[in-house]
Motif scaffolding. Structure first.
Motif, short mmCIF file in Angstrom:
data_model
loop_
_atom_site.label_atom_id
_atom_site.label_comp_id
_atom_site.label_asym_id
_atom_site.label_seq_id
_atom_site.Cartn_x
_atom_site.Cartn_y
_atom_site.Cartn_z
N MET A 1 -20.73 3.88 14.15
CA MET A 1 -21.02 5.02 13.32
C MET A 1 -22.24 5.74 13.88
SD MET A 1 -21.93 5.25 9.25
CE MET A 1 -22.27 3.54 9.14
N ASN A 2 -22.14 7.05 14.07
CA ASN A 2 -23.25 7.87 14.54
C ASN A 2 -23.86 8.63 13.38
OD1 ASN A 2 -22.96 7.21 17.28
ND2 ASN A 2 -21.30 8.68 17.49
N GLN A 3 -25.15 8.49 13.22
CA GLN A 3 -25.86 9.20 12.17
C GLN A 3 -27.14 9.79 12.74
OE1 GLN A 3 -26.54 6.18 9.19
NE2 GLN A 3 -24.56 6.53 8.24
N ARG A 4 -27.63 10.83 12.09
CA ARG A 4 -28.91 11.41 12.48
C ARG A 4 -29.51 12.08 11.26
NH1 ARG A 4 -28.97 17.01 13.43
NH2 ARG A 4 -26.91 17.95 13.35
N LEU A 5 -30.79 12.17 11.24
CA LEU A 5 -31.49 12.88 10.18
C LEU A 5 -31.40 14.36 10.49
CD1 LEU A 5 -33.18 12.34 7.65
CD2 LEU A 5 -35.19 12.30 9.12
N ALA A 6 -30.82 15.14 9.58
CA ALA A 6 -30.57 16.55 9.83
C ALA A 6 -31.70 17.44 9.34
CB ALA A 6 -29.26 16.98 9.17
N HIS A 7 -32.18 17.22 8.11
CA HIS A 7 -33.21 18.07 7.52
C HIS A 7 -34.18 17.24 6.70
CE1 HIS A 7 -30.57 21.34 8.58
NE2 HIS A 7 -29.65 20.95 7.73
N VAL A 8 -35.40 17.73 6.62
CA VAL A 8 -36.39 17.22 5.69
C VAL A 8 -36.80 18.39 4.82
CG1 VAL A 8 -38.74 16.30 5.45
CG2 VAL A 8 -37.25 15.43 7.25
N THR A 9 -36.78 18.21 3.51
CA THR A 9 -37.14 19.29 2.60
C THR A 9 -38.65 19.39 2.47
OG1 THR A 9 -35.11 19.02 1.32
CG2 THR A 9 -36.93 20.15 0.24
N VAL A 10 -39.14 20.61 2.62
CA VAL A 10 -40.56 20.91 2.40
C VAL A 10 -40.62 21.93 1.28
CG1 VAL A 10 -42.65 21.88 3.40
CG2 VAL A 10 -41.20 20.40 4.78
N LEU A 11 -41.31 21.57 0.22
CA LEU A 11 -41.49 22.51 -0.89
C LEU A 11 -42.48 23.59 -0.49
CD1 LEU A 11 -41.69 19.94 -3.80
CD2 LEU A 11 -39.89 21.64 -3.46
N VAL A 12 -42.15 24.84 -0.82
CA VAL A 12 -42.98 25.99 -0.45
C VAL A 12 -43.19 26.87 -1.69
CG1 VAL A 12 -42.18 25.92 1.94
CG2 VAL A 12 -41.02 27.42 0.31
N ARG A 13 -44.25 27.67 -1.66
CA ARG A 13 -44.49 28.61 -2.76
C ARG A 13 -43.53 29.78 -2.73
NH1 ARG A 13 -50.30 28.01 -1.50
NH2 ARG A 13 -49.91 29.70 -0.05
N ASN A 14 -43.22 30.23 -1.52
CA ASN A 14 -42.44 31.45 -1.36
C ASN A 14 -41.66 31.36 -0.05
OD1 ASN A 14 -42.49 34.30 0.09
ND2 ASN A 14 -42.31 34.67 -2.12
N TYR A 15 -40.38 31.65 -0.11
CA TYR A 15 -39.55 31.57 1.09
C TYR A 15 -40.10 32.42 2.23
CZ TYR A 15 -35.70 29.45 -1.61
OH TYR A 15 -34.91 28.63 -2.38
N ASP A 16 -40.38 33.68 1.94
CA ASP A 16 -40.74 34.60 3.02
C ASP A 16 -42.07 34.28 3.67
OD1 ASP A 16 -38.33 36.06 2.85
OD2 ASP A 16 -39.11 37.19 1.14
N GLU A 17 -43.08 33.86 2.87
CA GLU A 17 -44.36 33.49 3.49
C GLU A 17 -44.20 32.23 4.33
OE1 GLU A 17 -47.45 32.77 0.57
OE2 GLU A 17 -46.62 30.82 0.04
#
Length: 132
Positions: A1-17
């Protein structure tokens, strides 16, 4: 089985900044920016280069709990690691773009490293691993 970590969530105040910081200061690529409706977006940024590595999923904080966690997801510790193949090139470039380093560069048995903060206070290592 092949697996990989795809994303780590980072909480932000505002998407655009957050997009502006990660792309203009760190030099990341905007991989995805999809409107999901209701003020939510699927936003992924990742370092440039031929990597199939992990990207950051930027999640705008909405609840009080999420807002309190912005910039504190690592509990005050370094919890994100940006690897480079040329520390002594990238360090001054990132400094010139306004990245806030918390220490002068140092060489450890595992590599050249310096701790920096993102725009929210999350601590990162800029790291050139030594010896593979």
């Amino acid at each position: 089985m092949n697996q990989r970590l795809a994303h780590v969530t980072v909480l932000v105040r505002n998407y655009d900044e957050a997009i502006a910081f990660y792309t203009n200061v760190l030099g990341f690529v905007l991989v995805a920016n999809t409107d999901l409706g209701g003020g939510k977006r699927w936003v992924v940024v990742a370092p440039q280069g031929p990597s199939a590595g992990c990207g950051l999923l930027l999640a705008e904080a909405h609840t009080d709990e999420e807002k309190r966690a912005v910039g504190h997801q690592g509990g005050g510790r370094v919890w994100l690691f940006l690897h480079t193949d040329d520390f002594w090139h990238d360090y001054p470039v990132l400094q010139a773009r306004g990245l806030r380093f918390l220490e002068v560069p140092r060489t450890e048995p595992y590599g050249h490293v310096a701790v920096f903060e993102d725009l929210y206070g999350n601590r990162w290592d800029l790291l050139e691993p030594l010896g593979g």
